[in-house]
Design a protein around this motif. Sequence first.
Motif, PDB file in Angstrom:
ATOM      1  N   ALA A   1     -14.940 -27.390 -15.565  1.00 56.65           N
ATOM      2  CA  ALA A   1     -16.391 -27.238 -15.593  1.00 56.65           C
ATOM      3  C   ALA A   1     -16.884 -27.483 -17.008  1.00 56.65           C
ATOM      4  CB  ALA A   1     -16.804 -25.858 -15.104  1.00 56.65           C
ATOM      5  N   SER A   2     -18.126 -27.930 -17.078  1.00 53.51           N
ATOM      6  CA  SER A   2     -18.746 -28.124 -18.382  1.00 53.51           C
ATOM      7  C   SER A   2     -20.206 -27.728 -18.302  1.00 53.51           C
ATOM      8  CB  SER A   2     -18.618 -29.583 -18.846  1.00 53.51           C
ATOM      9  OG  SER A   2     -19.284 -30.451 -17.938  1.00 53.51           O
ATOM     10  N   ARG A   3     -20.745 -27.373 -19.443  1.00 48.25           N
ATOM     11  CA  ARG A   3     -22.157 -26.988 -19.528  1.00 48.25           C
ATOM     12  C   ARG A   3     -22.748 -27.709 -20.738  1.00 48.25           C
ATOM     13  NH1 ARG A   3     -24.622 -20.871 -19.082  1.00 48.25           N
ATOM     14  NH2 ARG A   3     -26.826 -21.416 -19.411  1.00 48.25           N
ATOM     15  N   PRO A   4     -23.170 -28.948 -20.529  1.00 47.04           N
ATOM     16  CA  PRO A   4     -23.684 -29.733 -21.643  1.00 47.04           C
ATOM     17  C   PRO A   4     -25.087 -29.342 -22.097  1.00 47.04           C
ATOM     18  CG  PRO A   4     -23.780 -30.989 -19.614  1.00 47.04           C
ATOM     19  CD  PRO A   4     -23.072 -29.713 -19.287  1.00 47.04           C
ATOM     20  N   GLN A   5     -25.846 -28.735 -21.205  1.00 50.17           N
ATOM     21  CA  GLN A   5     -27.192 -28.274 -21.529  1.00 50.17           C
ATOM     22  C   GLN A   5     -27.375 -26.856 -20.985  1.00 50.17           C
ATOM     23  OE1 GLN A   5     -30.392 -31.121 -20.676  1.00 50.17           O
ATOM     24  NE2 GLN A   5     -28.829 -32.711 -20.362  1.00 50.17           N
ATOM     25  N   ASP A   6     -28.397 -26.191 -21.463  1.00 49.30           N
ATOM     26  CA  ASP A   6     -28.597 -24.788 -21.120  1.00 49.30           C
ATOM     27  C   ASP A   6     -28.666 -24.550 -19.616  1.00 49.30           C
ATOM     28  OD1 ASP A   6     -31.284 -22.456 -21.137  1.00 49.30           O
ATOM     29  OD2 ASP A   6     -29.188 -22.002 -21.616  1.00 49.30           O
ATOM     30  N   ARG A   7     -29.301 -25.470 -18.899  1.00 50.39           N
ATOM     31  CA  ARG A   7     -29.526 -25.246 -17.476  1.00 50.39           C
ATOM     32  C   ARG A   7     -28.798 -26.258 -16.601  1.00 50.39           C
ATOM     33  NH1 ARG A   7     -35.925 -24.984 -18.054  1.00 50.39           N
ATOM     34  NH2 ARG A   7     -35.373 -26.383 -19.745  1.00 50.39           N
ATOM     35  N   GLN A   8     -27.701 -26.799 -17.118  1.00 51.10           N
ATOM     36  CA  GLN A   8     -26.929 -27.780 -16.385  1.00 51.10           C
ATOM     37  C   GLN A   8     -25.471 -27.365 -16.366  1.00 51.10           C
ATOM     38  OE1 GLN A   8     -26.524 -31.635 -18.239  1.00 51.10           O
ATOM     39  NE2 GLN A   8     -26.493 -32.682 -16.258  1.00 51.10           N
ATOM     40  N   PHE A   9     -24.885 -27.412 -15.184  1.00 46.14           N
ATOM     41  CA  PHE A   9     -23.498 -26.983 -15.008  1.00 46.14           C
ATOM     42  C   PHE A   9     -22.814 -28.025 -14.142  1.00 46.14           C
ATOM     43  CE2 PHE A   9     -20.331 -24.218 -15.963  1.00 46.14           C
ATOM     44  CZ  PHE A   9     -19.990 -23.197 -15.081  1.00 46.14           C
ATOM     45  N   ILE A  10     -21.689 -28.551 -14.621  1.00 47.15           N
ATOM     46  CA  ILE A  10     -21.024 -29.648 -13.943  1.00 47.15           C
ATOM     47  C   ILE A  10     -19.604 -29.242 -13.577  1.00 47.15           C
ATOM     48  CG2 ILE A  10     -20.189 -32.013 -14.194  1.00 47.15           C
ATOM     49  CD1 ILE A  10     -22.583 -32.489 -16.073  1.00 47.15           C
ATOM     50  N   LEU A  11     -19.225 -29.568 -12.368  1.00 44.41           N
ATOM     51  CA  LEU A  11     -17.864 -29.335 -11.890  1.00 44.41           C
ATOM     52  C   LEU A  11     -17.175 -30.686 -11.757  1.00 44.41           C
ATOM     53  CD1 LEU A  11     -15.893 -27.113 -10.787  1.00 44.41           C
ATOM     54  CD2 LEU A  11     -16.696 -27.758  -8.510  1.00 44.41           C
ATOM     55  N   SER A  12     -15.978 -30.798 -12.310  1.00 44.63           N
ATOM     56  CA  SER A  12     -15.310 -32.107 -12.359  1.00 44.63           C
ATOM     57  C   SER A  12     -13.853 -31.994 -11.977  1.00 44.63           C
ATOM     58  CB  SER A  12     -15.401 -32.683 -13.778  1.00 44.63           C
ATOM     59  OG  SER A  12     -16.731 -32.789 -14.206  1.00 44.63           O
ATOM     60  N   SER A  13     -13.335 -33.160 -11.632  1.00 40.83           N
ATOM     61  CA  SER A  13     -11.898 -33.295 -11.451  1.00 40.83           C
ATOM     62  C   SER A  13     -11.513 -34.720 -11.800  1.00 40.83           C
ATOM     63  CB  SER A  13     -11.487 -32.978 -10.019  1.00 40.83           C
ATOM     64  OG  SER A  13     -10.107 -33.250  -9.813  1.00 40.83           O
ATOM     65  N   LYS A  14     -10.340 -34.907 -12.385  1.00 45.50           N
ATOM     66  CA  LYS A  14      -9.869 -36.257 -12.678  1.00 45.50           C
ATOM     67  C   LYS A  14      -9.210 -36.868 -11.446  1.00 45.50           C
ATOM     68  CE  LYS A  14      -9.157 -35.461 -17.607  1.00 45.50           C
ATOM     69  NZ  LYS A  14      -8.163 -35.424 -18.722  1.00 45.50           N
ATOM     70  N   LYS A  15      -8.526 -36.027 -10.658  1.00 45.93           N
ATOM     71  CA  LYS A  15      -7.843 -36.527  -9.460  1.00 45.93           C
ATOM     72  C   LYS A  15      -7.923 -35.467  -8.365  1.00 45.93           C
ATOM     73  CE  LYS A  15      -4.437 -39.627 -11.550  1.00 45.93           C
ATOM     74  NZ  LYS A  15      -2.981 -39.962 -11.642  1.00 45.93           N
TER      75      LYS A  15
END
Lengths: 112, 112
Positions: A66-80
Amino acid sequence: SQTIHQWPATLVQPVGSPLSLECTVEGTSNPNLYWYRQAAGRGLQLLFYSVGIGQISSEVPQNLSASRPQDRQFILSSKKLLLSDSGFYLCAWSANTGNLLFFGPGTRLTVL
Amino acid sequence: AQSVTQPDIHITVSEGASLELRCNYSYGATPYLFWYVQSPGQGLQLLLKYFSGDTLVQGIKGFEAEFKRSQSSFNLRKPSVHWSDAAEYFCAVWGGARQLTFGSGTQLTVLP
């Protein structure tokens, strides 16, 4: 008033492909943000939470991040992606000092 | 660590009948307790919460819940169910450290 958005609403991906799910919150500042996963017929499992930009806590070991690049943005990721990553992913927010969570509409992920 | 048990996986009631969904929690201190409802393919909506004070709390859609410390329970009730109440219901406990722990859910079917 506050609103929480998630996209996409549904996603079908092959095994081994990358993943990016996005969650944004409107109408509040400095929220706590959460990612939950709901597997078929099971309860909700907390995956990640964040108390601020760049601050991520992981609750379970997995191939997701997970990443939070901005105050109100939350991203869930996977490479594979794995087959076991299939499920319903819910983003939620709470006030920074609060314990009342508000959930987004969710993303249905199917990994084939 | 905190935990929540919802002993009934599936409950079926007739429209107009009364409803009680059971929830038992485990937590060392005074708990913050919640009930959420989830319609198919949707996010979670907060029905009601208990933080302190009156042990009988009122929520939206005519639901209420009673906190019983001696029984470690927080059962959800409604005097007369409507067909639109058919959904999955989750009990949750806030255990601090930004942890909202959910039960495995109770699926409610309403017969006409």
